[in-house]
Design an enzyme around this catalytic site. Structure first.
Site, PDB file in Angstrom:
ATOM      1  N   PRO A  81       2.291  15.550  -9.007  1.00 19.76           N
ATOM      2  CA  PRO A  81       2.177  16.340  -7.793  1.00 19.76           C
ATOM      3  C   PRO A  81       2.435  15.535  -6.534  1.00 19.76           C
ATOM      4  O   PRO A  81       1.845  14.466  -6.363  1.00 19.76           O
ATOM      5  CB  PRO A  81       0.721  16.810  -7.827  1.00 19.76           C
ATOM      6  CG  PRO A  81       0.011  15.744  -8.594  1.00 19.76           C
ATOM      7  CD  PRO A  81       0.991  15.232  -9.606  1.00 19.76           C
ATOM      8  N   ASP A 116      -0.797  17.678  -4.743  1.00 21.52           N
ATOM      9  CA  ASP A 116      -1.892  16.732  -4.611  1.00 21.52           C
ATOM     10  C   ASP A 116      -2.471  16.934  -3.226  1.00 21.52           C
ATOM     11  O   ASP A 116      -1.766  16.813  -2.231  1.00 21.52           O
ATOM     12  CB  ASP A 116      -1.317  15.314  -4.756  1.00 21.52           C
ATOM     13  CG  ASP A 116      -2.402  14.279  -4.870  1.00 21.52           C
ATOM     14  OD1 ASP A 116      -3.562  14.658  -5.125  1.00 21.52           O
ATOM     15  OD2 ASP A 116      -2.100  13.090  -4.701  1.00 21.52           O
ATOM     16  N   TRP A 139      -6.839   9.430  -7.603  1.00 23.61           N
ATOM     17  CA  TRP A 139      -5.947   9.201  -8.736  1.00 23.61           C
ATOM     18  C   TRP A 139      -6.470   9.892  -9.987  1.00 23.61           C
ATOM     19  O   TRP A 139      -5.703  10.239 -10.874  1.00 23.61           O
ATOM     20  CB  TRP A 139      -5.763   7.710  -9.000  1.00 23.61           C
ATOM     21  CG  TRP A 139      -4.893   7.081  -7.970  1.00 23.61           C
ATOM     22  CD1 TRP A 139      -5.257   6.191  -7.014  1.00 23.61           C
ATOM     23  CD2 TRP A 139      -3.508   7.334  -7.785  1.00 23.61           C
ATOM     24  NE1 TRP A 139      -4.180   5.872  -6.248  1.00 23.61           N
ATOM     25  CE2 TRP A 139      -3.091   6.549  -6.690  1.00 23.61           C
ATOM     26  CE3 TRP A 139      -2.567   8.144  -8.428  1.00 23.61           C
ATOM     27  CZ2 TRP A 139      -1.780   6.552  -6.229  1.00 23.61           C
ATOM     28  CZ3 TRP A 139      -1.271   8.146  -7.974  1.00 23.61           C
ATOM     29  CH2 TRP A 139      -0.883   7.358  -6.882  1.00 23.61           C
ATOM     30  N   GLN A 154       4.264   4.255  -9.296  1.00 23.67           N
ATOM     31  CA  GLN A 154       3.233   5.039  -9.967  1.00 23.67           C
ATOM     32  C   GLN A 154       2.740   4.379 -11.246  1.00 23.67           C
ATOM     33  O   GLN A 154       1.888   4.924 -11.939  1.00 23.67           O
ATOM     34  CB  GLN A 154       3.770   6.428 -10.320  1.00 23.67           C
ATOM     35  CG  GLN A 154       4.083   7.282  -9.116  1.00 23.67           C
ATOM     36  CD  GLN A 154       2.865   7.562  -8.287  1.00 23.67           C
ATOM     37  OE1 GLN A 154       1.746   7.461  -8.751  1.00 23.67           O
ATOM     38  NE2 GLN A 154       3.083   7.886  -7.025  1.00 23.67           N
ATOM     39  N   TRP A 165      -0.247   7.046 -11.127  1.00 29.02           N
ATOM     40  CA  TRP A 165      -0.278   8.237 -11.979  1.00 29.02           C
ATOM     41  C   TRP A 165      -0.039   7.920 -13.449  1.00 29.02           C
ATOM     42  O   TRP A 165      -0.717   8.448 -14.323  1.00 29.02           O
ATOM     43  CB  TRP A 165       0.769   9.236 -11.492  1.00 29.02           C
ATOM     44  CG  TRP A 165       0.632  10.598 -12.065  1.00 29.02           C
ATOM     45  CD1 TRP A 165      -0.497  11.362 -12.090  1.00 29.02           C
ATOM     46  CD2 TRP A 165       1.661  11.352 -12.698  1.00 29.02           C
ATOM     47  NE1 TRP A 165      -0.227  12.555 -12.696  1.00 29.02           N
ATOM     48  CE2 TRP A 165       1.086  12.587 -13.076  1.00 29.02           C
ATOM     49  CE3 TRP A 165       3.011  11.131 -12.964  1.00 29.02           C
ATOM     50  CZ2 TRP A 165       1.829  13.579 -13.713  1.00 29.02           C
ATOM     51  CZ3 TRP A 165       3.746  12.124 -13.593  1.00 29.02           C
ATOM     52  CH2 TRP A 165       3.159  13.324 -13.961  1.00 29.02           C
ATOM     53  N   LYS A 203      14.529  -1.837   2.929  1.00 32.78           N
ATOM     54  CA  LYS A 203      13.631  -0.724   2.690  1.00 32.78           C
ATOM     55  C   LYS A 203      13.760   0.267   3.849  1.00 32.78           C
ATOM     56  O   LYS A 203      13.859  -0.124   5.004  1.00 32.78           O
ATOM     57  CB  LYS A 203      12.196  -1.266   2.644  1.00 32.78           C
ATOM     58  CG  LYS A 203      11.306  -0.535   1.680  1.00 32.78           C
ATOM     59  CD  LYS A 203      10.006  -1.290   1.525  1.00 32.78           C
ATOM     60  CE  LYS A 203       9.050  -0.487   0.682  1.00 32.78           C
ATOM     61  NZ  LYS A 203       7.834  -1.223   0.358  1.00 32.78           N
ATOM     62  N   LYS A 259      10.317   3.986   9.007  1.00 31.65           N
ATOM     63  CA  LYS A 259      10.382   4.654  10.309  1.00 31.65           C
ATOM     64  C   LYS A 259      10.657   3.632  11.398  1.00 31.65           C
ATOM     65  O   LYS A 259      11.384   3.891  12.343  1.00 31.65           O
ATOM     66  CB  LYS A 259       9.062   5.355  10.596  1.00 31.65           C
ATOM     67  CG  LYS A 259       9.003   6.731   9.977  1.00 31.65           C
ATOM     68  CD  LYS A 259       7.714   7.443  10.360  1.00 31.65           C
ATOM     69  CE  LYS A 259       7.548   8.670   9.482  1.00 31.65           C
ATOM     70  NZ  LYS A 259       6.155   8.949   9.176  1.00 31.65           N
TER      71      LYS A 259
END
Length: 1138
Positions: free
Chosen positions: A68, A107, A610, A646, A650, A683, A686
RNA sequence: GCUGAUGUGGCCAAAUUGGUUUAAGGCACUCGCCUGAUACGUGAGCGAUUAGUGGUUCGAAUCCACUCGUCAGCACCA
């Protein structure tokens, strides 16, 4: 009339008819974003996604779990990446006949949501419950969580990610929470849930523990200069330590231990040594008190600690000459020992302000620890179990108590309180902050400095100095963090460590290294899972306890809570009910009753978010309260995919919960993709402004080009350098070419009224070219299916692309053109249509999972008017391979044709002879009959392609081929081993005669150094033609081609004729003549064109539809044309009326 | 600091898992080619001691060790 014009003639005659009966839509340009919209609408109105799922049977499922996302942030281009991977394999499995249900999810809990709410409301954590009620705070969170849901829905749709967003699971819903509680209860019942005291990063200034996530915010680790102390811990004499006291002055021996946090010294309860490290007993003098000392430290660090003023003594007697005030202080190593010999020795407490409230007799001794290094310090680690995670661990293992004292309520607490101040036990230090940064007006001397002074005075400080290192700071208050013992609830993950490790071995990881390495290592070093979060917006821990913690209950369902509430109401005379919302603060008001009749209140912690997402296999179905069948059918997953980040998120939580609760893996295959970086490999952030807007990208390039680029560019688990130029290339090269190929097909198919469904011409009755491309097509199907099934889409896309661009478009179509032009609808023409059609149709199915929009668009265009087709390519089955159609021989032939053509073109280029100029012949050395036979079959193709009159084979008997020989390393290497070099050398020296002899004899005897003889057969060597002396030659691997560039008058004239035709056609076009107009041509008399006109006049007229061609002196009208360098002539082309 | 991934022409990248493909292909670049479905096309060419060093091997882009660079994860603990 030449074929082309004949064709054009027919074309215009039948144009009107064609328009009415066009079967295949024709398009001017390719507009992928436009196609996206069209197909999207089609999918929606016709519910293609639903159909693609529902047409497959329930007992043939492929289970996929959606990790999610949090709709609290905007989707980025990396989400397009991750979701493309998910989508590709789900779609592929669907085509393979599987039922692939994909339930979406959101999530909705966690820190980022709390943070954004706080930012918007302009509050901090401290204000919660004060300026804003927990109630209002949670309401704000609830409103925020799905803030960008629309954007997410849009991106999902626009990129063509098929997932069920109608019925998503949402982690904040009561049903979800109830399932999570049920899991926690199961863990609790298995005794896998416990409350423990552990060392965690803690910010006294903010009054809260910090998660590792918070500690990893940028800028939290800062360079600081701290006062560090090497302290002297006085060894106690007993049987074990007696040996070290021999000859010790004043009967004192000290351990040296270094600390960068002197404020933890009063909490010292142990010293840790490395059992395998060598230690030394050193005799010297204290630099502050000048008293004689004998100290123990790591041997390797003696030089480092005894630096500066210290000087190694020659012998022990030199020490006697030392006077306080001497510039140099001598030291001498008396004895060496292993760390293991020191373990167990007791020492005197360094700063006796307090004693541990329990097992104090076990404190103050030397214990072993693997983490001890000799990189800095003394190799003996000051161990304060209350303020260091490592410390706590080794101390616990050794049975050493932590420095905990009882507060006024008899609760054990460390010597530093939660504000970061020393407790009253600390005498003069009581009430002082342990870090000067915590003061508004800091005192001149920090606690660390004061402690250092005190230790110096007491002859307990060996060395005090400033030390620069990095130290974590609270990202919110900018103040240093303390490692501090906090109460937390844990999942005893370590209890199932081995099982998790075993089960992990059965999981297919892409790439494998993530599973074995990153994940495997993580499991090997697994720690218990800290579940507690002292926050507000999350799933509350369903444990209620009485005040002293002796009685507790873990709630596993709402029904159970209901019963407990009723019980409590009855016992305590309350009137509570189960809250409608299971979140804080409502749930906190629920008071339960213990078996002994005491009040129980909820442990205030929330659980780690988590755990929420790791619970999704169960909670998404509200299992076990509902949907038992559905759950069983959907557990474990066949496939999941997320970013590598993850792995410990996850992927781990799924795995851990499944192992602990169901003794099963949660997923069988997992793809973990790398990062999406900008085109320079940086990477995206912003701050740098180098992020790529996914919406703008999809708008401009279309979803398919984006998806295709992401998949084909590099394997997804490598980081992707995302470059828009690459998208453009994919669009042009792959989609553009495919589209043109279709357009070509559609154009002629419509003209001929070709329709699918006509009787298929058996393959063996089709031409070489047809059978070749069908063979390649079947090979392609076989390979792509293998790659997709192996969760490796990258080579699949590359192979599809190669087939479409190089083989289908640029070879098959190009060489087949004339077949499509032919007037009559012959069997051969029909075969060409059927072949091309089949290729295109098959390609739509192969590419459908990666480029779902264009594939469907093309599929629909190809099948619209046909019958027996599916509504959409996504309802189709993946093509079946027909092994009988694969003919490697044929593929080899065509490969020869392509390479020979390329070699000839390269020779022409080198000699600057344009293709329009016909040449006499190609010479091709033939080393074996098989090769000749293969080339013979494609000879005409090659000759037409390179504009050469004939192809002549030359065989060795003619003796003009210069050959080259080299060993076959693969067969010989194993046999000869070290003698391989000799063989290579020997063969390398072979001249033409030796090669010929070897061929005649069918082999060669190689004399080996050891006297034995090795027979090399023909299969052990590779003989290739290298050169044909006297000819223009080019090589490509084993292929050699010679070109006869001798120019005869005849050839020259033909070449000139073709140049003339070219110029005349240009004039026709410039003059806007109709393609069927007849013309008359006058050409200025010039010696360069005379023979061309006389020998090829008819040819010129035919090709240009001229009825008259004349050479004229003094041509006045017409235009000047350049025929070749230095040849400019005047030419007049006029239309013939009538 | 530790662990892992990775390093192939200016750029993106292959190489059947150790068997010389002439180290592929594409982009860019250079030089060609508009009667032909595509000039958003097509043909040819230029361009690399496979990061470096050492090793194993008859043979290394591929295996090993070390060094350097990039990225990521984990730590920062005395």
């Amino acid at each position: 009339m030449p074929e082309l014009l004949l064709f054009l003639h027919n074309f215009f005659q039948t144009l009107q008819l064609v328009c009415r009966m066009a079967n295949f839509k024709e398009y001017k340009t390719l507009n992928l974003p436009e196609i996206d919209k069209e197909i999207l609408q089609f999918w929606e109105t016709q519910k293609i996604f639903d159909k693609s799922v529902n047409q497959r049977s329930l007992d043939n499922s492929f289970v996929f779990y959606e990790g999610p996302p949090s709709a609290n942030g905007k989707p980025g281009i990396h989400h397009v990446m991750a979701r493309t991977i998910k989508d590709v394999f789900c779609r592929f499995q669907t085509l393979k006949g599987k039922r692939v249900e994909r339930k979406g999810g959101w999530d909705t809990h966690g820190l980022p949501i709390e943070l954004s709410v706080e930012k918007e409301l302009g509050i901090t954590k401290e204000d919660i419950g004060k300026k804003i009620s927990v109630d209002d705070y949670n309401k704000a969170c609830r409103e925020t969580v799905l803030r960008y849901k629309d954007l997410w829905d849009n991106i999902t749709q626009q990129m063509g990610y098929w997932v069920d967003l109608e019925n998503p699971y949402i982690t904040f819903e009561n049903n979800y929470i109830e399932s999570v509680w049920n899991l926690l209860k199961k863990l609790y019942d298995k005794n896998l849930l416990y409350k423990g005291y552990t060392i965690q990063p803690y910010s006294p200034a903010a009054g809260t523990g910090l998660s590792s996530h918070e500690l990893n915010q940028p800028g939290t680790y800062k360079d600081v200069k701290d006062t560090t102390i090497v302290a002297q811990f006085k060894m106690l004499k007993n049987e074990q330590s007696a040996a070290y006291f021999k000859g010790a002055e004043e009967g004192e021996v000290h351990f040296l231990a270094w600390t960068t946090t002197p404020w933890t010294l009063p909490s010292n309860t142990a010293l840790t040594v490395g059992p395998k490290i060598d230690y030394a007993l050193v005799q010297s003098f204290n630099q502050y008190t000048h008293k004689p000392i004998q100290v123990i430290l790591a041997k390797g660090l003696v030089g480092k600690q005894f630096s500066g003023k210290y000087e190694a003594a020659e012998n022990q007697n030199d020490l006697n000459n030392y006077q306080p005030g001497d510039k140099k202080i001598p030291y001498f190593i008396l004895k060496e020992m292993k760390g293991s010999e020191l373990v167990g020795i007791k020492y005197e407490q360094l700063m006796p302000f307090a004693l541990p409230y329990e097992n104090a007799d076990q404190a103050f001794r030397v214990i072993p620890g693997d983490f001890v290094t000799t990189e800095d310090g003394t190799g003996i680690v000051h161990t304060a179990p209350t303020f260091g995670a490592d410390d706590a661990m080794v101390a616990k293992k050794a049975g050493v108590p932590a420095m905990l004292v009882l507060d006024k309520d008899d609760n054990p607490v460390p010597l530093v309180d939660k504000q970061g101040k020393f407790r009253p036990e600390m005498g003069d230090f009581a009430g002082k902050y342990v870090k000067n940064e915590y003061y508004k007006n800091p005192p001149e001397k920090s606690v660390d400095v004061e402690l250092a002074i005190k230790l110096k005075e007491e002859n307990k400080a060996f060395k005090v100095e400033k030390y620069a290192h990095t130290y974590p700071h609270c990202w919110r208050t900018d103040k240093p963090v303390l490692y501090y013992p906090l109460d937390s609830w844990f999942i005893r993950a370590t209890a199932c460590k081995e099982r998790m490790y075993e089960l992990n071995k059965t999981i297919n990881w892409k790439p494998a290294s993530t599973g074995e390495g990153r994940f495997g290592k993580w499991l090997e070093n697994l720690q218990d899972w800290n579940l507690s979060r002292s926050r507000f917006w999350g799933i509350p821990l369903p444990i209620w306890r009485n005040e002293d913690g002796t009685e507790e209950v873990c709630i596993g369902s709402i029904e159970q809570l209901q019963q407990e509430v009723e019980k409590a109401n009855a016992a305590l005379g309350l009137n509570q009910s189960v809250p409608d919302d299971l979140h804080r603060p409502y749930i906190d008001d629920v008071v339960l009753v213990s078996p002994s009749g005491k009040e129980m209140r909820r442990e205030l912690d929330l659980i780690d978010v988590w755990f929420d997402s790791g619970s999704m296999p169960y909670a998404q179905w509200h299992y076990p309260f509902e949907n038992e069948e559905k759950f069983k059918r959907n557990f474990p997953a066949d496939f999941i995919a997320e970013g590598v980040d993850q792995t410990r998120g996850w992927f781990y939580t799924l795995h851990a919960i499944a192992t602990m609760v169901h003794d099963s893996v949660a997923f069988k295959n997992v793809v973990s993709n790398g990062l999406v970086l900008d085109k320079d490999g940086k990477k995206m952030s912003k701050r740098l402004g180098n992020g790529v807007d996914p919406f703008a990208t999809l708008d401009k390039y279309g979803a398919d080009a984006t998806r295709w680029y992401m998949i084909s560019n590099s394997p997804p688990w490598d980081n992707l350098k995302f470059d828009l130029a690459g998208l453009d290339e994919v669009r042009r090269k792959f989609f553009g070419t495919l589209h043109n190929t279709y357009s070509f097909f559609a154009l002629y198919a419509n003209i001929d009224g070709y329709q699918y469904g006509e009787e298929n011409i058996p393959l063996e009755e089709r031409s070489e070219l047809d059978r070749w491309v069908i063979s390649l097509l079947n090979t392609l199907v076989k390979e792509t299916e293998g790659h997709f099934a192996d969760y490796d889409a990258t080579p699949a896309t590359r192979k599809i692309q190669n087939f479409v661009n190089d083989q289908l478009s640029n070879w098959y179509v190009r060489l087949s053109r004339r077949r499509f032009w032919k007037g009559e609808f012959t069997k051969d023409k029909k075969a060409a249509y059927q072949t091309l059609y089949e290729c295109l149709l098959t390609v739509t199915k192969l590419m459908a999972s990666v480029a779902p929009f264009y594939a469907d668009f093309l599929y629909k265009n190809l099948t619209d008017k046909g019958s027996g087709f599916k509504e959409s390519v996504h309802l189709e089955d993946f093509p079946e391979v027909n092994d009988n159609y694969i003919n490697k021989n044929l593929e080899q032939q065509m490969d020869y044709a392509q390479r020979i053509s390329s070699l000839v073109l390269s020779l022409r280029k080198k000699e600057k002879i344009r293709v329009r100029q016909p040449l006499g012949k190609i010479l091709l050395p033939v080393l074996d009959e098989g090769f000749k036979n293969q080339v013979e079959k494609v000879k005409d193709l090659v000759l037409a392609e390179v504009n050469v009159k004939e192809l002549e084979y030359i065989t060795e008997t003619e003796g003009v081929i210069k050959k080259k020989i080299k060993p076959n390393f693969r067969t010989l290497g194993r046999r000869l081993g070290p003698n391989m070099k000799l063989a290579a050398q020997t063969l390398g020296k072979f001249g033409q005669n030796e090669i010929a002899e070897l061929e005649k004899a069918g082999g060669f005897d190689l004399n080996l150094p050891d006297g034995s003889v090795e027979r090399l057969g023909l299969e052990d060597v590779e003989i290739t033609s290298e050169d044909i002396p006297g000819w223009l030659v080019a090589n490509d691997g084993p292929l050699t081609v010679a070109l006869d560039v001798t120019m005869t008058d005849q050839l020259l004239a033909e070449g000139t004729a073709r140049e003339l035709i070219n110029r005349i056609q240009n004039i026709r076009k410039e003059s806007n003549f109709n393609v069927t107009d007849r013309i008359a041509i006058s050409i200025e008399k010039h010696e360069a064109v005379e023979s061309a006109v006389s020998l090829f006049g008819n040819y010129i007229c035919n090709e240009t539809l001229a009825t008259d061609l004349q050479l004229m002196e003094n041509l006045t009208e017409g235009q000047n044309v350049s025929l070749a360098t230095d040849v400019d002539i005047k030419m007049n082309v006029v239309r013939r009326e009538g």
